[in-house]
Design a protein around this motif. Sequence first.
Motif, PDB file in Angstrom:
ATOM      1  N   LEU A 152       0.856  -1.192   0.000  1.00 20.36           N
ATOM      2  CA  LEU A 152       0.000   0.000   0.000  1.00 20.36           C
ATOM      3  C   LEU A 152       0.886   1.232   0.000  1.00 20.36           C
ATOM      4  O   LEU A 152       1.849   1.299   0.759  1.00 20.36           O
ATOM      5  CB  LEU A 152      -0.846   0.049   1.278  1.00 20.36           C
ATOM      6  N   LYS A 153       0.557   2.192  -0.859  1.00 19.02           N
ATOM      7  CA  LYS A 153       1.385   3.399  -0.934  1.00 19.02           C
ATOM      8  C   LYS A 153       0.518   4.640  -0.860  1.00 19.02           C
ATOM      9  O   LYS A 153      -0.384   4.807  -1.688  1.00 19.02           O
ATOM     10  CB  LYS A 153       2.169   3.440  -2.247  1.00 19.02           C
ATOM     11  N   ALA A 154       0.830   5.502   0.091  1.00 22.32           N
ATOM     12  CA  ALA A 154       0.156   6.794   0.150  1.00 22.32           C
ATOM     13  C   ALA A 154       0.549   7.585  -1.094  1.00 22.32           C
ATOM     14  O   ALA A 154       1.692   7.502  -1.557  1.00 22.32           O
ATOM     15  CB  ALA A 154       0.588   7.552   1.396  1.00 22.32           C
ATOM     16  N   GLY A 176       5.461   6.376   3.726  1.00 30.21           N
ATOM     17  CA  GLY A 176       4.246   6.230   2.921  1.00 30.21           C
ATOM     18  C   GLY A 176       3.989   4.851   2.370  1.00 30.21           C
ATOM     19  O   GLY A 176       2.938   4.604   1.792  1.00 30.21           O
ATOM     20  N   VAL A 177       4.945   3.910   2.542  1.00 32.16           N
ATOM     21  CA  VAL A 177       4.753   2.569   1.978  1.00 32.16           C
ATOM     22  C   VAL A 177       4.556   1.562   3.108  1.00 32.16           C
ATOM     23  O   VAL A 177       5.340   1.519   4.049  1.00 32.16           O
ATOM     24  CB  VAL A 177       5.965   2.157   1.108  1.00 32.16           C
ATOM     25  N   VAL A 178       3.487   0.777   3.009  1.00 31.57           N
ATOM     26  CA  VAL A 178       3.247  -0.286   3.996  1.00 31.57           C
ATOM     27  C   VAL A 178       3.244  -1.605   3.237  1.00 31.57           C
ATOM     28  O   VAL A 178       2.549  -1.740   2.229  1.00 31.57           O
ATOM     29  CB  VAL A 178       1.884  -0.096   4.704  1.00 31.57           C
ATOM     30  N   GLU A 202       1.052  -4.869  -6.584  1.00 29.89           N
ATOM     31  CA  GLU A 202       1.588  -6.219  -6.499  1.00 29.89           C
ATOM     32  C   GLU A 202       2.941  -6.182  -5.777  1.00 29.89           C
ATOM     33  O   GLU A 202       3.711  -5.239  -5.962  1.00 29.89           O
ATOM     34  CB  GLU A 202       1.751  -6.661  -7.959  1.00 29.89           C
ATOM     35  N   TYR A 203       3.212  -7.206  -4.999  1.00 29.39           N
ATOM     36  CA  TYR A 203       4.497  -7.292  -4.284  1.00 29.39           C
ATOM     37  C   TYR A 203       5.557  -7.827  -5.240  1.00 29.39           C
ATOM     38  O   TYR A 203       5.337  -8.807  -5.950  1.00 29.39           O
ATOM     39  CB  TYR A 203       4.326  -8.239  -3.090  1.00 29.39           C
ATOM     40  N   MET A 204       6.709  -7.172  -5.248  1.00 28.20           N
ATOM     41  CA  MET A 204       7.795  -7.611  -6.135  1.00 28.20           C
ATOM     42  C   MET A 204       8.945  -8.179  -5.306  1.00 28.20           C
ATOM     43  O   MET A 204       9.242  -7.670  -4.225  1.00 28.20           O
ATOM     44  CB  MET A 204       8.339  -6.423  -6.942  1.00 28.20           C
ATOM     45  N   ARG A 260      16.348  -7.825  -6.191  1.00 23.59           N
ATOM     46  CA  ARG A 260      17.285  -6.899  -5.547  1.00 23.59           C
ATOM     47  C   ARG A 260      16.999  -5.496  -6.051  1.00 23.59           C
ATOM     48  O   ARG A 260      16.743  -5.293  -7.238  1.00 23.59           O
ATOM     49  CB  ARG A 260      18.729  -7.299  -5.857  1.00 23.59           C
ATOM     50  N   GLU A 261      17.077  -4.540  -5.133  1.00 25.79           N
ATOM     51  CA  GLU A 261      16.776  -3.163  -5.502  1.00 25.79           C
ATOM     52  C   GLU A 261      18.032  -2.398  -5.843  1.00 25.79           C
ATOM     53  O   GLU A 261      19.072  -2.598  -5.203  1.00 25.79           O
ATOM     54  CB  GLU A 261      16.123  -2.444  -4.317  1.00 25.79           C
ATOM     55  N   MET A 262      17.929  -1.538  -6.821  1.00 27.68           N
ATOM     56  CA  MET A 262      19.028  -0.597  -7.064  1.00 27.68           C
ATOM     57  C   MET A 262      18.455   0.766  -7.425  1.00 27.68           C
ATOM     58  O   MET A 262      17.355   0.874  -7.952  1.00 27.68           O
ATOM     59  CB  MET A 262      19.973  -1.093  -8.158  1.00 27.68           C
ATOM     60  N   TYR A 287      20.307   1.145   2.189  1.00 35.35           N
ATOM     61  CA  TYR A 287      19.761   0.266   3.231  1.00 35.35           C
ATOM     62  C   TYR A 287      18.766   1.080   4.040  1.00 35.35           C
ATOM     63  O   TYR A 287      19.152   2.068   4.657  1.00 35.35           O
ATOM     64  CB  TYR A 287      20.876  -0.210   4.169  1.00 35.35           C
ATOM     65  N   LYS A 288      17.498   0.649   4.032  1.00 37.26           N
ATOM     66  CA  LYS A 288      16.469   1.438   4.715  1.00 37.26           C
ATOM     67  C   LYS A 288      16.296   1.058   6.172  1.00 37.26           C
ATOM     68  O   LYS A 288      16.011   1.911   7.005  1.00 37.26           O
ATOM     69  CB  LYS A 288      15.120   1.262   4.005  1.00 37.26           C
ATOM     70  N   GLN A 289      16.455  -0.232   6.503  1.00 32.85           N
ATOM     71  CA  GLN A 289      16.130  -0.651   7.874  1.00 32.85           C
ATOM     72  C   GLN A 289      17.261  -0.372   8.848  1.00 32.85           C
ATOM     73  O   GLN A 289      18.434  -0.334   8.475  1.00 32.85           O
ATOM     74  CB  GLN A 289      15.694  -2.106   7.887  1.00 32.85           C
ATOM     75  N   THR A 326      10.072  -1.000 -12.199  1.00 28.80           N
ATOM     76  CA  THR A 326      10.242   0.240 -11.450  1.00 28.80           C
ATOM     77  C   THR A 326       9.474   0.160 -10.131  1.00 28.80           C
ATOM     78  O   THR A 326       8.283  -0.155 -10.137  1.00 28.80           O
ATOM     79  CB  THR A 326       9.681   1.416 -12.273  1.00 28.80           C
ATOM     80  N   VAL A 327      10.158   0.448  -9.027  1.00 29.11           N
ATOM     81  CA  VAL A 327       9.490   0.525  -7.728  1.00 29.11           C
ATOM     82  C   VAL A 327       8.913   1.924  -7.556  1.00 29.11           C
ATOM     83  O   VAL A 327       7.785   2.101  -7.119  1.00 29.11           O
ATOM     84  CB  VAL A 327      10.477   0.220  -6.572  1.00 29.11           C
ATOM     85  N   GLU A 328       9.709   2.912  -7.901  1.00 32.84           N
ATOM     86  CA  GLU A 328       9.277   4.309  -7.732  1.00 32.84           C
ATOM     87  C   GLU A 328      10.261   5.218  -8.462  1.00 32.84           C
ATOM     88  O   GLU A 328      11.352   4.797  -8.829  1.00 32.84           O
ATOM     89  CB  GLU A 328       9.287   4.692  -6.254  1.00 32.84           C
ATOM     90  N   PHE A 329       9.858   6.471  -8.625  1.00 35.11           N
ATOM     91  CA  PHE A 329      10.776   7.502  -9.107  1.00 35.11           C
ATOM     92  C   PHE A 329      10.923   8.574  -8.045  1.00 35.11           C
ATOM     93  O   PHE A 329       9.966   8.873  -7.325  1.00 35.11           O
ATOM     94  CB  PHE A 329      10.232   8.181 -10.370  1.00 35.11           C
TER      95      PHE A 329
HETATM   96  P1  AMP Z   1       9.390   4.021  -1.294  1.00 33.48           P
HETATM   97  O1  AMP Z   1       9.005   4.779  -0.050  1.00 33.48           O
HETATM   98  O2  AMP Z   1       8.460   4.189  -2.438  1.00 33.48           O
HETATM   99  O3  AMP Z   1      10.856   4.183  -1.575  1.00 33.48           O
HETATM  100  O4  AMP Z   1       9.260   2.473  -0.919  1.00 33.48           O
HETATM  101  C1  AMP Z   1       9.926   2.004   0.179  1.00 33.48           C
HETATM  102  C2  AMP Z   1      10.390   0.611  -0.053  1.00 33.48           C
HETATM  103  O5  AMP Z   1       9.279  -0.279  -0.074  1.00 33.48           O
HETATM  104  C3  AMP Z   1      11.088   0.352  -1.367  1.00 33.48           C
HETATM  105  O6  AMP Z   1      12.415   0.752  -1.376  1.00 33.48           O
HETATM  106  C4  AMP Z   1      10.941  -1.136  -1.475  1.00 33.48           C
HETATM  107  O7  AMP Z   1      11.913  -1.785  -0.684  1.00 33.48           O
HETATM  108  C5  AMP Z   1       9.587  -1.383  -0.875  1.00 33.48           C
HETATM  109  N1  AMP Z   1       8.571  -1.527  -1.933  1.00 33.48           N
HETATM  110  C6  AMP Z   1       7.867  -0.540  -2.513  1.00 33.48           C
HETATM  111  N2  AMP Z   1       7.036  -1.057  -3.454  1.00 33.48           N
HETATM  112  C7  AMP Z   1       7.209  -2.391  -3.445  1.00 33.48           C
HETATM  113  C8  AMP Z   1       6.629  -3.488  -4.171  1.00 33.48           C
HETATM  114  N3  AMP Z   1       5.675  -3.303  -5.069  1.00 33.48           N
HETATM  115  N4  AMP Z   1       7.074  -4.726  -3.876  1.00 33.48           N
HETATM  116  C9  AMP Z   1       8.017  -4.932  -2.949  1.00 33.48           C
HETATM  117  N5  AMP Z   1       8.596  -3.952  -2.238  1.00 33.48           N
HETATM  118  C10 AMP Z   1       8.206  -2.698  -2.470  1.00 33.48           C
END
Ligand code: AMP
Length: 418
Positions: free
Chosen positions: A142-144, A152-154, A186-188, A191-193, A213-215, A281-284
């Motif tokens: 879920l994304k605000a 904003g991402v759960v 959808e959950y993906m 590896r993220e870059m 690294y976010k956590q 793409t996860v986000e821009f």
């Molecule tokens: P954001 O705040 O948009 O950067 O998202 C935070 C993090 O949530 C991302 O860096 C990903 O690790 C994770 N994330 C966001 N969207 C997805 C997705 N659709 N599937 C899996 N992980 C995601």
Amino acid sequence: MKVLVIGSGAREHAIVWKLLQSPQVEKVFVAPGNAGTSEIAQNIDISATDIQSLIDVARQNKVYFTFVGPETPLAGGLVDAFSKAGLPVFGPTQAAARIESSKVFSKALMTKYGIPTAASRSFSDLNAATNYVKPLKPPIVLKADGLAAGKGVVIAQSTDDAVDALKCMMQDSSLGQAGEQVVIEEYMTGREMSIFAFSDGTALSAPVSACDYKQVFDHNQGPNTGGMGSFSPPDFYTTELGERAMSEVMRPTIKALTSEGAPFAGVLYGGLMVDGNIMRTVEFNCRFGDPETQVIMPRLKSDLVDIVLAVIEKRLERQSIEWSDEACVGVVMAAPGYPGHYPTGLVISGLSDVDQDVMVFHAGTKHDSDGKVVSCGGRVLTVVAKGATLLQARQKVYNNLSRISFDGAHYRTDIAQF
Ligand code: AMP
Ligand code: GLY
């Protein structure tokens, strides 16, 4: 020339540090800056979102251009206001910044122009969103819609959690206006870059890539933070992967924004998920990443001023940009308790004990009344080292980091460890 940098993080310290390497730069002003920037530039105590005062400062000091670090002033129309005032500025307009400031806009753009991303639906009605979520198989993303400072991402591990999170965002306004609309996607896996390329609205520069690294804790445990470390290039990065990211994601996005009447000038940040052959793409984001910038600037061989001016003057196509082959690793030192409650005013020692070629980029720091450097934020410093390999850079950064201390300082010990 004189230049103005807007922001106060370690990202902005790294940008100031790089700008000062240019023979063209005589002086840098930073608004509001931190203790680290005050040692190499002149801090001006104005908030990054006080656009009118920033315009006055740029005018009074006859700055040649202004470089905007964070997303909030970009989303607030700083670039539009500076341009209207006739002041050269590096960063996208408010309309182009929507690629980051509205997830609904960004997902709709990707869908319309065939840019690979997770399947998604956007909702402004809580009942409709809840009914949509119920039959989905967790994890549910879920994304605000709006800017939420990384909150904003759960990623809900159960349907109940997803329903609760929707209620929090859409009914209880836990994120204010940012959560009025929500994207469910959808959950993906993979590896993220993060990939970064300069654009002047038409041309795109050679890309550079990094991982963050976010956590808060080792092995990606604990709550999310603003970023606890980074390295560049990613261990799995290849020129082919970079070229695919450019041809499948970055170039089509720049073209799409132009087609939508919102050409993008500045740095485009693509957050990508790579799983075998699949790249999505996860986000821009509409600006440089933090803490990625701290490991990217040391790898930039070209003069940053040349690049900024080529972007502002829309002649990026003729500008060469070179990245060094060296690896770079950055580790964030945080205040005790961060990302929860943390004390401030902790005296930082050992800052001058690091090797000459190690960089210490400040974030939440200031000088106290005795002139000592003390903490004033959660993320306090990013310590950065280069090396021929990621392993060498990693060893160097941890070796140096152990010479810096403040009460209760904590950091991850697994940055760039594979
Ligand atoms: P954001 O705040 O948009 O950067 O998202 C935070 C993090 O949530 C991302 O860096 C990903 O690790 C994770 N994330 C966001 N969207 C997805 C997705 N659709 N599937 C899996 N992980 C995601
Ligand atoms: N590194 C994540 C961000 O800058 O948003």
